[in-house]
Enzyme design. Structure first.
Site, PDB file in Angstrom:
ATOM      1  N   GLY A  36      47.339  38.347  29.950  1.00 49.72           N
ATOM      2  CA  GLY A  36      47.618  39.409  28.595  1.00 49.72           C
ATOM      3  C   GLY A  36      49.274  39.365  28.282  1.00 49.72           C
ATOM      4  N   ASN A  83      51.733  43.162  31.655  1.00 52.09           N
ATOM      5  CA  ASN A  83      52.378  42.629  32.470  1.00 52.09           C
ATOM      6  C   ASN A  83      52.651  41.872  33.910  1.00 52.09           C
ATOM      7  OD1 ASN A  83      50.638  44.492  34.158  1.00 52.09           O
ATOM      8  ND2 ASN A  83      52.348  44.594  35.617  1.00 52.09           N
ATOM      9  N   THR A  84      51.547  40.817  33.133  1.00 54.84           N
ATOM     10  CA  THR A  84      51.420  40.200  34.047  1.00 54.84           C
ATOM     11  C   THR A  84      50.012  38.886  33.740  1.00 54.84           C
ATOM     12  OG1 THR A  84      50.609  39.352  36.427  1.00 54.84           O
ATOM     13  CG2 THR A  84      49.251  40.697  35.530  1.00 54.84           C
ATOM     14  N   GLY A  85      49.905  37.617  34.024  1.00 58.88           N
ATOM     15  CA  GLY A  85      48.710  37.502  33.880  1.00 58.88           C
ATOM     16  C   GLY A  85      48.373  36.726  32.253  1.00 58.88           C
ATOM     17  N   TYR A 129      31.101  43.756  39.356  1.00 55.25           N
ATOM     18  CA  TYR A 129      32.285  42.380  38.029  1.00 55.25           C
ATOM     19  C   TYR A 129      31.002  41.900  37.110  1.00 55.25           C
ATOM     20  CZ  TYR A 129      35.963  39.797  36.330  1.00 55.25           C
ATOM     21  OH  TYR A 129      36.859  39.062  35.812  1.00 55.25           O
ATOM     22  N   SER A 167      33.661  37.472  30.536  1.00 52.53           N
ATOM     23  CA  SER A 167      33.855  36.647  31.429  1.00 52.53           C
ATOM     24  C   SER A 167      32.769  35.527  31.681  1.00 52.53           C
ATOM     25  CB  SER A 167      33.846  37.084  32.788  1.00 52.53           C
ATOM     26  OG  SER A 167      33.772  35.843  33.610  1.00 52.53           O
TER      27      SER A 167
END
Length: 638
Positions: A370, A366-368, A518, A493
């Site tokens: 993605g 829904n953002t970024g 993370y 990442s």
């Protein structure tokens, strides 16, 4: 009756044959004047094109053709209303929704700079720049000046495109191979550059002014080609033919009937007039040519004055001074910043693979990155399922992608990767509704500043970034195997490189650190991919892990307020935009050459070596067992 016809033909033989001869002559003249045609069937999917003066005439026909080839076409026009009308007409005729209008007045340096700034901010790449706009004045007393004090024909036809091109050069170089097309005219052959009165302050004659500006277009192209050698940016100048366009809009009313007769006899229509421009923009065989002049889709020799490289260099210097093109402003800091930005923008997926009939799931879409990944795959024809936890944002993103791509097969399904129940419900829904699943992209992730727990009692970072995708992938494995060849893409990442899996406290109950948590979750993504690849050998399902780059996305939405200013400085300096950040995900999802690769790690669309910890096969096997126990993965049942 036949006798009467015979008698008529005998009596009127001369006028009839004369009329026929004139008719045939006119037909041959029209056919000759229609010129060459661009026969290239090159497609421009995902390419970005700017066409100046595209609201009418050959500019609009050029934009129409390139939109049909799949490009995003930006109509750069000074008349916004006419520009919007042209854009809507092109969208309607081509079915492409990726046709937009931006205001540009080539007679205003301020407008040119504002336009260029807008493009640099909004577009991650620029593949073709077509300097098409131009004007012609007929009145001998019609010398006019631009808002910056330049004679208007020279200012609009040469200085404007000169400045615009230079301001967009870095973006064009970044996007190489890319092209610059400058629309000139055969009128250049009647001109010389008067460097002693380049602004026509001492004497002005409209036809001479026009021809001089067209000569300037060719000299600019030749010097530009010299300066761009080795950059992958090629440039072309051209004569479009004698075309009935708005370039003659200022002609005196008394002369228009005469012009109309001439146009009727020898002019091209706008579609024919656009052919050489289109040819220079898309013809594959021109990829290694630069700086040449074209007419009727063929390379032609321009006038002797247009081949004068001394004049070309002098014109560049004079033009740069007139428009205040300050090369020195790219200081050591500026150049360093530009190189850092260019480096951080990373690789690009060049595959033109289509995905018609394929089904793709993208988590966190829904953002970024993605959403950018989902947008690209929808453009390729796939059915794309946006798997997101926010219902409103997910529906909005799906609608936006449908609008931009024209692909109505973009749907939203609810998925919260921090909830095992939500993951199982989502997987059950997919298995029931989809006959096959061709690509699964585990993109969703988060970065939190404090220790939180999921509804199942896992540390939130590890639970959402690793355990959630681990369970989801395993639940969908049978469907992926059934759909082979299929792919699984896990977004990790570079942060994995500083991490280790703390098997004694994988859930961080004893000690919690934001960065450690993370990094561990991202290392888990890489190890999971390696073990998954080992288990899937021979099934036709391949898997990939990747570093998308340092991207400004909502993954940092939970970062402590005090840390945000520091983050923003780093984002300005080295971050990719979301479209650049999505390139490696897209590459791993569609690149044909990766079909026989599995379990590897990628960055900037290239295979890279991950950290030593990420290559530890025993840790990968152990992590699988621990993860399966934590999510209660019953391999017999699931």
């Amino acid at each position: 009756m036949s006798d009467q016809i015979t008698e008529f033909l005998k009596t009127n033989y001369i006028p009839i044959t004369s009329a026929a001869a004139v008719g045939i002559g006119l037909l041959m003249l029209r056919r000759y004047s229609s010129g060459g045609k661009c026969y290239s069937d090159a497609t421009l999917n995902s390419k970005v094109v700017i066409v100046t003066g595209a609201n009418t005439g050959i500019g609009k026909e050029t934009a129409l053709d390139l939109a049909r080839r799949g490009a995003k076409v930006i109509l750069a026009c000074r008349n916004l209303e006419k520009g919007e009308d042209a854009a809507e007409e092109i969208r309607r005729k081509t079915g492409s929704r990726n046709v937009v209008v931006k205001t540009l007045d080539l007679a205003s340096l301020a407008s040119i700079r504002a336009f260029a700034d807008s493009i640099i901010k909004s577009e991650p790449h620029l593949d073709i720049l077509i300097n098409n706009a131009g004007l012609f004045y007929f009145y001998s007393d019609s010398r006019r000046e631009t808002s910056d004090g330049f004679e208007q024909v020279f200012g609009t036809n040469h200085l404007g495109p000169f400045l615009l091109t230079n301001l967009l050069l870095d973006l064009l170089k970044k996007s190489a191979p890319s092209r610059i097309v400058n629309v000139s005219s055969s009128g250049h052959a009647e001109a010389n550059i008067n460097f002693d009165d380049i602004n026509s302050t001492e004497s002005f004659e409209p036809v001479a002014a026009y021809c001089r500006s067209k000569l300037a277009n060719i000299l600019f192209t030749k010097e530009l080609a010299e300066r761009l050698k080795g950059t992958g940016v090629t440039c072309y100048s051209l004569h479009p033919g004698f075309v009935a366009t708005d370039v003659f809009r200022s002609m005196p009313l008394l002369l228009k009937p005469l012009l109309n007769v001439i146009l009727l006899l020898i002019s091209k229509n706008c579609k024919d007039g656009a052919q050489t421009t289109i040819h220079c923009a898309v013809e594959e065989s021109l990829a290694n040519e630069s700086g040449y002049y074209y007419c009727d889709c063929k390379q032609k020799k321009p006038s002797k004055a247009a081949q004068d490289m001394v004049a070309a260099k002098k014109l560049w210097k004079v033009s740069a001074e007139m428009v205040k093109l300050d090369i020195k402003q790219d200081s050591a800091v500026g150049i360093g910043f530009m190189m850092l930005r260019r480096y951080s923008a990373g690789g690009k997926c060049y595959s033109d693979a289509t995905l018609n009939g394929k089904v793709v799931i993208v988590t966190g879409a829904n953002t970024g990155i993605g959403k950018e990944t989902a947008l690209d795959l929808a453009k390729r024809g796939a059915k794309v399922i946006l798997a997101c936890r926010d219902l409103a944002k997910g529906e909005d993103a799906a609608q936006e992608i449908r609008t931009k791509t024209g692909n109505q097969n973009v749907v939203f399904k609810l998925l919260d990767l921090a909830s095992l129940a939500s993951i199982r419900a989502f997987a059950d829904s997919i298995i029931k509704s989809e006959q096959h699943l061709d690509i699964l992209i585990n993109n969703a992730g988060l970065f939190v500043s404090d220790r939180y727990e999921t509804s199942d009692g896992f540390e939130l970072t590890f639970g959402t970034n690793h355990l959630g995708p681990f369970l989801l992938t395993n639940l969908l494995l049978d469907l992926l195997k059934k759909s082979a060849p299929s792919r699984i893409v896990n977004v990790s990442s570079t942060a994995h490189a500083g991490a280790k899996i703390n098997f004694d406290d994988v859930n961080a109950t004893k000690r919690f650190s934001t960065h450690v948590a993370y990094g561990q979750s991202k290392l888990a993504n890489v190890l999971f991919t390696k073990e998954l690849a080992r288990r899937l050998k021979g099934t036709g399902v391949t898997c990939y892990s990747l570093h998308p780059g340092f991207v400004s996305t909502e993954v940092f939405r939970d970062l402590a307020i005090w840390a945000r200013p520091i983050l923003y400085v780093f984002l300005i300096l080295i971050s990719k935009n979301c479209k650049d950040g999505a390139q490696t995900s897209i590459h791993c999802a569609v690149e044909e050459s990766l079909a026989n690769e599995s379990g590897y790690y990628y960055s900037d669309c290239k295979q890279k070596k991950p950290s030593a910890e990420a290559l530890n096969v025993e840790d990968a096997k152990r992590l699988w067992k621990v993860s399966a126990d934590l999510v209660k993965l019953d391999t017999k049942k699931d």
